[in-house]
Design a protein around this motif. Structure first.
Motif, mmCIF file in Angstrom:
data_model
loop_
_atom_site.group_PDB
_atom_site.id
_atom_site.type_symbol
_atom_site.label_atom_id
_atom_site.label_comp_id
_atom_site.label_asym_id
_atom_site.label_seq_id
_atom_site.Cartn_x
_atom_site.Cartn_y
_atom_site.Cartn_z
ATOM 1 N N TYR A 235 2.678 5.998 -6.740
ATOM 2 C CA TYR A 235 2.319 6.007 -8.160
ATOM 3 C C TYR A 235 0.995 6.724 -8.380
ATOM 4 O O TYR A 235 0.096 6.665 -7.551
ATOM 5 C CB TYR A 235 2.216 4.568 -8.688
ATOM 6 N N THR A 236 0.893 7.339 -9.537
ATOM 7 C CA THR A 236 -0.371 7.965 -9.922
ATOM 8 C C THR A 236 -1.332 6.874 -10.397
ATOM 9 O O THR A 236 -0.898 5.759 -10.745
ATOM 10 C CB THR A 236 -0.167 8.968 -11.069
ATOM 11 N N PRO A 237 -2.622 7.164 -10.447
ATOM 12 C CA PRO A 237 -3.569 6.172 -10.977
ATOM 13 C C PRO A 237 -3.205 5.732 -12.397
ATOM 14 O O PRO A 237 -3.345 4.548 -12.729
ATOM 15 C CB PRO A 237 -4.910 6.909 -10.943
ATOM 16 N N ASP A 238 -2.720 6.656 -13.233
ATOM 17 C CA ASP A 238 -2.315 6.270 -14.590
ATOM 18 C C ASP A 238 -1.127 5.315 -14.571
ATOM 19 O O ASP A 238 -1.070 4.355 -15.349
ATOM 20 C CB ASP A 238 -1.970 7.506 -15.430
ATOM 21 N N GLU A 239 -0.170 5.554 -13.690
ATOM 22 C CA GLU A 239 0.995 4.665 -13.593
ATOM 23 C C GLU A 239 0.571 3.282 -13.087
ATOM 24 O O GLU A 239 1.059 2.256 -13.577
ATOM 25 C CB GLU A 239 2.052 5.272 -12.667
ATOM 26 N N ILE A 240 -0.333 3.245 -12.131
ATOM 27 C CA ILE A 240 -0.838 1.959 -11.633
ATOM 28 C C ILE A 240 -1.561 1.227 -12.750
ATOM 29 O O ILE A 240 -1.457 0.004 -12.876
ATOM 30 C CB ILE A 240 -1.734 2.165 -10.401
ATOM 31 N N GLY A 241 -2.261 1.975 -13.601
ATOM 32 C CA GLY A 241 -2.923 1.364 -14.748
ATOM 33 C C GLY A 241 -1.932 0.702 -15.684
ATOM 34 O O GLY A 241 -2.167 -0.399 -16.189
ATOM 35 N N LEU B 59 1.081 -0.397 -14.825
ATOM 36 C CA LEU B 59 1.600 -1.575 -14.122
ATOM 37 C C LEU B 59 0.612 -2.743 -14.191
ATOM 38 O O LEU B 59 1.011 -3.887 -14.451
ATOM 39 C CB LEU B 59 1.887 -1.240 -12.652
ATOM 40 N N ALA B 60 -0.653 -2.463 -13.967
ATOM 41 C CA ALA B 60 -1.676 -3.514 -14.026
ATOM 42 C C ALA B 60 -1.744 -4.116 -15.424
ATOM 43 O O ALA B 60 -1.849 -5.341 -15.580
ATOM 44 C CB ALA B 60 -3.032 -2.954 -13.611
ATOM 45 N N PHE C 150 2.366 1.535 -3.550
ATOM 46 C CA PHE C 150 1.395 2.013 -4.529
ATOM 47 C C PHE C 150 1.079 3.494 -4.349
ATOM 48 O O PHE C 150 0.726 4.178 -5.306
ATOM 49 C CB PHE C 150 0.105 1.189 -4.484
ATOM 50 N N SER D 128 0.831 -1.209 0.000
ATOM 51 C CA SER D 128 0.000 0.000 0.000
ATOM 52 C C SER D 128 0.862 1.254 0.000
ATOM 53 O O SER D 128 0.576 2.217 -0.710
ATOM 54 C CB SER D 128 -0.924 0.017 1.216
#
Length: 71
Positions: free
Chosen positions: A39-45, A47-48, A36, A33
């Protein structure tokens, strides 16, 4: 046995075992947590997406390996 379908078996997690598993993994999940949060939501996207696509590639590779004749 499943009372509604004798071909099936119902499995129920033992609550004490589930608590032990949670105790072991909780520190790791806490650290994830924190990671994460960097990271920005776009970066997490991204990575996912990478992990999803890499998983599909690994499954394909494993299927190919399983189809190869044994030496």
């Amino acid at each position: 046995p499943n009372p509604a379908d004798r071909r099936r078996v119902l499995i129920v997690a033992d609550t004490s075992a589930a608590a032990r598993v949670a105790a072991v993994y909780e520190p790791f999940y806490r650290r994830l947590s924190v990671l994460f949060a960097d990271y920005t939501p776009d970066e997490i996207g991204v990575l996912a997406d990478w992990f999803t696509r890499a998983t599909a590639l690994m499954r394909t590779s494993l299927e190919e390996i399983r189809r190869e004749p044994s030496p």
